[in-house]
Design a protein around this motif. Structure first.
Motif, PDB file in Angstrom:
ATOM      1  N   THR A  92       1.242  -1.369  -0.139  1.00  0.00           N
ATOM      2  CA  THR A  92      -0.130  -0.248  -0.131  1.00  0.00           C
ATOM      3  C   THR A  92       0.576   0.975  -0.149  1.00  0.00           C
ATOM      4  OG1 THR A  92      -0.277   0.298   2.074  1.00  0.00           O
ATOM      5  CG2 THR A  92      -1.748  -1.257   0.950  1.00  0.00           C
ATOM      6  N   THR A  93       1.670   0.994   0.272  1.00  0.00           N
ATOM      7  CA  THR A  93       3.363   2.287  -0.259  1.00  0.00           C
ATOM      8  C   THR A  93       4.844   1.905  -0.574  1.00  0.00           C
ATOM      9  OG1 THR A  93       4.349   1.635   1.983  1.00  0.00           O
ATOM     10  CG2 THR A  93       2.838   2.881   2.629  1.00  0.00           C
ATOM     11  N   PRO A  94       5.027   2.882  -1.446  1.00  0.00           N
ATOM     12  CA  PRO A  94       4.049   4.372  -1.583  1.00  0.00           C
ATOM     13  C   PRO A  94       3.774   4.352  -2.094  1.00  0.00           C
ATOM     14  CG  PRO A  94       6.734   3.672  -3.142  1.00  0.00           C
ATOM     15  CD  PRO A  94       6.304   2.661  -2.112  1.00  0.00           C
ATOM     16  N   ASP A  95       3.066   5.297  -2.253  1.00  0.00           N
ATOM     17  CA  ASP A  95       1.690   5.733  -2.980  1.00  0.00           C
ATOM     18  C   ASP A  95       1.571   7.322  -3.437  1.00  0.00           C
ATOM     19  OD1 ASP A  95      -0.726   5.988  -3.965  1.00  0.00           O
ATOM     20  OD2 ASP A  95      -2.130   5.266  -2.573  1.00  0.00           O
ATOM     21  N   PRO A  96       2.198   7.334  -4.304  1.00  0.00           N
ATOM     22  CA  PRO A  96       2.688   9.596  -4.668  1.00  0.00           C
ATOM     23  C   PRO A  96       1.706   9.675  -5.235  1.00  0.00           C
ATOM     24  CG  PRO A  96       4.352   7.654  -6.296  1.00  0.00           C
ATOM     25  CD  PRO A  96       3.510   6.808  -5.256  1.00  0.00           C
ATOM     26  N   SER A  97       0.243   8.761  -5.419  1.00  0.00           N
ATOM     27  CA  SER A  97      -1.057   9.706  -6.302  1.00  0.00           C
ATOM     28  C   SER A  97      -1.920   9.892  -5.196  1.00  0.00           C
ATOM     29  CB  SER A  97      -1.902   9.145  -6.557  1.00  0.00           C
ATOM     30  OG  SER A  97      -2.176   7.756  -5.952  1.00  0.00           O
ATOM     31  N   ARG A  98      -1.748   9.209  -3.559  1.00  0.00           N
ATOM     32  CA  ARG A  98      -2.145   9.724  -2.417  1.00  0.00           C
ATOM     33  C   ARG A  98      -4.591   9.202  -2.740  1.00  0.00           C
ATOM     34  NH1 ARG A  98       0.087  14.814   0.406  1.00  0.00           N
ATOM     35  NH2 ARG A  98       2.592  14.127   0.148  1.00  0.00           N
TER      36      ARG A  98
END
Length: 244
Positions: A92-98
């Motif tokens: 679930t990470t990293p997630d640049p788009s949030r």
């Protein structure tokens, strides 16, 4: 899923049938690289035989994943919002788009997939790969996304390992959207940025090698895209196997 050695289809003679041997390097404990194989067939035979001629022992398959435990629920992708599936843990990470809804995004043969022009196309798994596959992608809002997957395996120090999988880029999208990376214990051992046309998924067989350190090691396959589509567009992966 497919076995390590594939037999040929029906038909007589060396010209009959279809050679099912998977191409690519096969890792072995002796580090000998590609196994030497010769194709055996005679006129009138139901199927040719594949015989190893290098004198080495066949690789030991440690796991194979085909996502076939998932039931197709509709004519588009199915998102399983759970932590683990068939031995893999979702990242679930990293997630640049949030944004995006995390889980395992599973497609099935016969589903309708939107291409880069937003036209729906009927898609299919690679031949002999069952019905289902996973899409790695990063999305926005509440759209489906699978940023990556990982699993731990027990390795022997100095042993050679080969990770194989089949992959296909999202219909009509460039490599900037489809790119993935493969890691072992956080070290990148390879990647792929294959693409498909708009009409059909362009499945390719991939192979990556690494040397074991001994004990548990973590294999990770994750999106490495430099561009984001908010609807979640990435790389299809299937038939993931590890051999020693």
């Amino acid at each position: 899923g497919r076995g390590v050695w594939g037999g040929a289809g029906q038909g007589g003679g060396s010209g009959g049938g279809r050679d099912g041997l998977r191409q690519g390097a096969l890792g072995g404990g002796n580090g000998s690289g590609v196994a030497k194989v010769r194709r055996m067939g005679t006129a009138g035979a139901d199927a040719p035989r594949l015989v190893r001629t290098d004198g080495g022992s066949p690789p030991r398959e440690m796991f194979r994943t085909g996502w076939e435990t998932v039931v197709n629920q509709n004519s588009t992708s199915t998102l399983l919002q759970q932590r683990e599936l068939e031995g893999w843990t979702v990242l679930t990470t990293p997630d640049p788009s949030r944004g995006g809804s995390n889980g395992f995004e599973i497609w099935s043969t016969g589903d309708r997939m939107a291409d880069a022009t937003n036209s729906l196309r009927t898609v299919a798994a690679a031949p002999n790969d069952g019905w289902n596959w996973l899409e790695l992608n990063n999305s926005g809002g509440y759209m489906h996304q699978t940023l990556g997957i990982e699993r731990a395996v027990d390795t022997v120090a100095g042993a050679s390992y080969t990770l194989t999988l089949d992959a296909a880029g999202r219909l009509g999208y460039s490599a900037d959207y489809t790119r993935i990376a493969i890691y072992v214990d956080g070290q990148k051992i390879g990647g792929w940025d294959g693409t498909s046309g708009t009409a059909a998924l362009n499945w390719q067989a991939l192979s990556f090698q690494f040397t074991g350190k001994g004990g548990k090691q973590t294999i990770r396959i994750a999106t490495d895209a430099s561009k984001l589509d908010a609807d979640g567009r990435g790389m299809m992966i299937d038939n993931i196997a590890l051999s020693e």
